[in-house]
Design a protein around this motif. Sequence first.
Motif, short mmCIF file in Angstrom:
data_model
loop_
_atom_site.label_atom_id
_atom_site.label_comp_id
_atom_site.label_asym_id
_atom_site.label_seq_id
_atom_site.Cartn_x
_atom_site.Cartn_y
_atom_site.Cartn_z
N UNK A 345 -16.14 -12.12 2.92
CA UNK A 345 -16.14 -12.75 1.73
C UNK A 345 -16.90 -14.25 1.72
N UNK A 346 -16.06 -15.08 2.52
CA UNK A 346 -16.67 -16.49 2.50
C UNK A 346 -17.92 -16.38 3.15
N UNK A 347 -18.45 -15.74 4.34
CA UNK A 347 -19.81 -15.89 4.82
C UNK A 347 -20.86 -15.20 3.82
N UNK A 348 -20.69 -14.13 2.97
CA UNK A 348 -21.31 -13.67 2.07
C UNK A 348 -21.78 -14.69 1.03
N UNK A 349 -20.63 -15.31 0.23
CA UNK A 349 -20.57 -15.96 -0.81
C UNK A 349 -21.46 -17.19 -0.46
N UNK A 350 -21.31 -17.85 0.74
CA UNK A 350 -21.90 -19.13 1.05
C UNK A 350 -23.39 -18.72 1.54
N UNK A 351 -23.46 -17.78 2.29
CA UNK A 351 -25.04 -17.35 2.92
C UNK A 351 -26.03 -17.34 1.64
N UNK A 352 -25.62 -16.24 0.77
CA UNK A 352 -26.29 -16.02 -0.37
C UNK A 352 -26.45 -17.06 -1.41
N UNK A 353 -25.53 -17.78 -1.57
CA UNK A 353 -25.62 -19.19 -2.53
C UNK A 353 -26.62 -20.24 -1.79
N UNK A 354 -26.49 -20.35 -0.27
CA UNK A 354 -27.59 -21.27 0.15
C UNK A 354 -28.89 -20.63 0.20
N UNK A 355 -29.04 -19.28 0.39
CA UNK A 355 -30.63 -18.80 0.17
C UNK A 355 -30.94 -18.85 -1.41
N UNK A 356 -30.28 -18.57 -2.34
CA UNK A 356 -30.78 -18.76 -3.57
C UNK A 356 -30.99 -20.24 -4.01
N UNK A 357 -30.43 -21.16 -3.49
CA UNK A 357 -30.83 -22.66 -3.63
C UNK A 357 -32.13 -22.95 -2.94
N UNK A 358 -31.94 -22.48 -1.72
CA UNK A 358 -33.24 -22.62 -0.83
C UNK A 358 -34.57 -21.88 -1.49
N UNK A 366 -24.01 -31.19 -9.69
CA UNK A 366 -23.54 -32.25 -8.82
C UNK A 366 -22.31 -32.31 -8.41
N UNK A 367 -21.26 -31.97 -9.37
CA UNK A 367 -19.82 -31.84 -8.91
C UNK A 367 -19.42 -30.88 -8.04
N UNK A 368 -20.32 -29.66 -7.82
CA UNK A 368 -19.97 -28.43 -7.07
C UNK A 368 -20.57 -28.82 -5.66
N UNK A 369 -19.45 -29.43 -4.96
CA UNK A 369 -20.03 -29.71 -3.41
C UNK A 369 -19.67 -28.61 -2.52
N UNK A 370 -20.65 -28.65 -1.53
CA UNK A 370 -20.45 -27.53 -0.45
C UNK A 370 -18.96 -27.37 0.17
N UNK A 371 -18.32 -28.47 0.21
CA UNK A 371 -16.92 -28.62 0.60
C UNK A 371 -15.79 -27.84 -0.37
N UNK A 372 -16.33 -27.75 -1.59
CA UNK A 372 -15.55 -27.04 -2.65
C UNK A 372 -16.01 -25.69 -2.78
N UNK A 373 -17.37 -25.56 -2.70
CA UNK A 373 -17.76 -24.02 -2.73
C UNK A 373 -17.37 -23.39 -1.49
N UNK A 374 -16.97 -24.08 -0.18
CA UNK A 374 -16.57 -23.46 1.01
C UNK A 374 -14.86 -22.98 0.59
N UNK A 375 -14.08 -23.73 -0.10
CA UNK A 375 -12.91 -23.28 -0.38
C UNK A 375 -12.70 -22.31 -1.46
N UNK A 376 -13.72 -22.23 -2.17
CA UNK A 376 -14.02 -21.21 -3.38
C UNK A 376 -14.12 -19.93 -2.73
N UNK A 377 -15.13 -20.07 -1.80
CA UNK A 377 -15.48 -18.69 -1.29
C UNK A 377 -14.59 -18.18 -0.19
N UNK A 378 -13.41 -18.93 0.28
CA UNK A 378 -12.28 -18.54 1.05
C UNK A 378 -11.29 -17.76 -0.15
N UNK A 379 -11.16 -18.56 -1.19
CA UNK A 379 -10.46 -17.77 -2.25
C UNK A 379 -11.05 -16.40 -2.86
N UNK A 380 -12.13 -16.21 -2.44
CA UNK A 380 -12.84 -15.10 -2.99
C UNK A 380 -12.49 -13.70 -2.26
N UNK A 381 -11.85 -14.13 -1.08
CA UNK A 381 -11.32 -13.20 -0.20
C UNK A 381 -9.86 -12.51 -0.71
#
Length: 433
Positions: A345-358, A366-381
């Motif tokens: 879950x966290x790997x998929x959420x973060x990887x596809x988020x990064x790819x879509x932004x890239x 701006x308030x949705x930092x990568x640190x917060x997204x990492x915590x949220x991606x972990x909760x997605x599990x």
Amino acid sequence: MKLPAELTDRLAKPFSRFLRIEASAAFLLLLATIVALAVSNSPWAPSYHQFWEIQGGLQVGSLNYMRSLRDWVNDAAMTLFFFLVALELKREISLGEMSRPRRATLSIAAAVGGMAVPAMLYWGLQHGLPGADGWGMVMATDTAFVIGCLALLGKRIPRSLRVFMLSLAIVDDIGAILIVAIGYSEQVSMGMLALAGLGIAVVRAMSWAGFRGFPFYFLVGGLTWIAVDVSGIHATITGVILGLMTPARRWVSDRRLYAILSQVIAHPAGEGSGDTRDRHTLLAAEIAARETLSPVERLELGLHPWVGFVIMPLFALANAGFSLQLEALDTSLALAVFVGFAVGKPVGVLAFSWLSLRAGIATRPPTLTWGLMSGGAMLAGIGFTMALFIAGLALPVDLLDSAKLGIFMASGFSALAGLGLLFHASRAPVGRR
């Protein structure tokens, strides 16, 4: 008093109300889970299982529409859950954050990654084993528990993270139920499927003709549900289809409401009753006040407490119980479930988020930092509800307890790890997040 509400209130208040109910519902869901676990590992365990296998339904002549209490909860009551999920998605697409295409793309990409990577990891670990068909259970995120975890952090985290996580959870819940309809349905009866299609067409025609009464829609929707159920496709997909078909536009505009209310103020009704102009004006004002909310909003207001405080705890009571005798469990299956959720879950959420932004197809607040997204991606599990739902469809009875152990372990780990990451990220200075 300021009526009707301004646009910002119309967008923010339903969202805030949704989060409050989800956070409260998470507590009841957890309580129901604990009760189910305690009873299923007590001397009352046989009675617990026998109760949920009690048969009920309709039997008239050759027509036999009987099923267990557990099946009625999982197939009928859960249709309302998916109906509510589809309503929230429709509202977000029409009025909320997902009405901005590039902002919506971030949540959609994250949800797709959060479905694909866990499913591939699970299938890779279970390929050739009896539990291989359970790949769908590691795909969905439990909305109530995720929002409940975010509620523990209060104002420490920005609204943008709540919007991102809610949108992600809704999209992958929809994705998971589509997987159920396609991958875990029985042999399809095209005749009953055509009848279900006719029911959906009738609902659309009623909406186009201007029918405003919900009872008509629930009647046709119920008949459509029966047709889909008999067709061999899992009937909960009916809730998704009808939810997405629900109009999100208001019938009465703010300007018209003001005009009607001004007539009431200018010509208040006198005492008594009768077929008078003043009475008709009051009735018009009552209808206008109700119809300033779209059907999506009105249905959400009415259904959400029932789904959150009745249907979801009932589902947990019916499905969360299992024996904790570890020697009888399939540890490889439990491990595959855990890895799918806690790693995939966290790997998929973060990887596809990064790819879509890239790729430039998505934007990140701006308030949705990568640190917060990492915590949220972990909760997605935290997959709990949908995971239990799909496990019951995909796996044989002798593997269900092993799958439930993996789901519980993954959900607990993901909750603790996600909260820890979010607590750290919310303390870090903005420039270091």
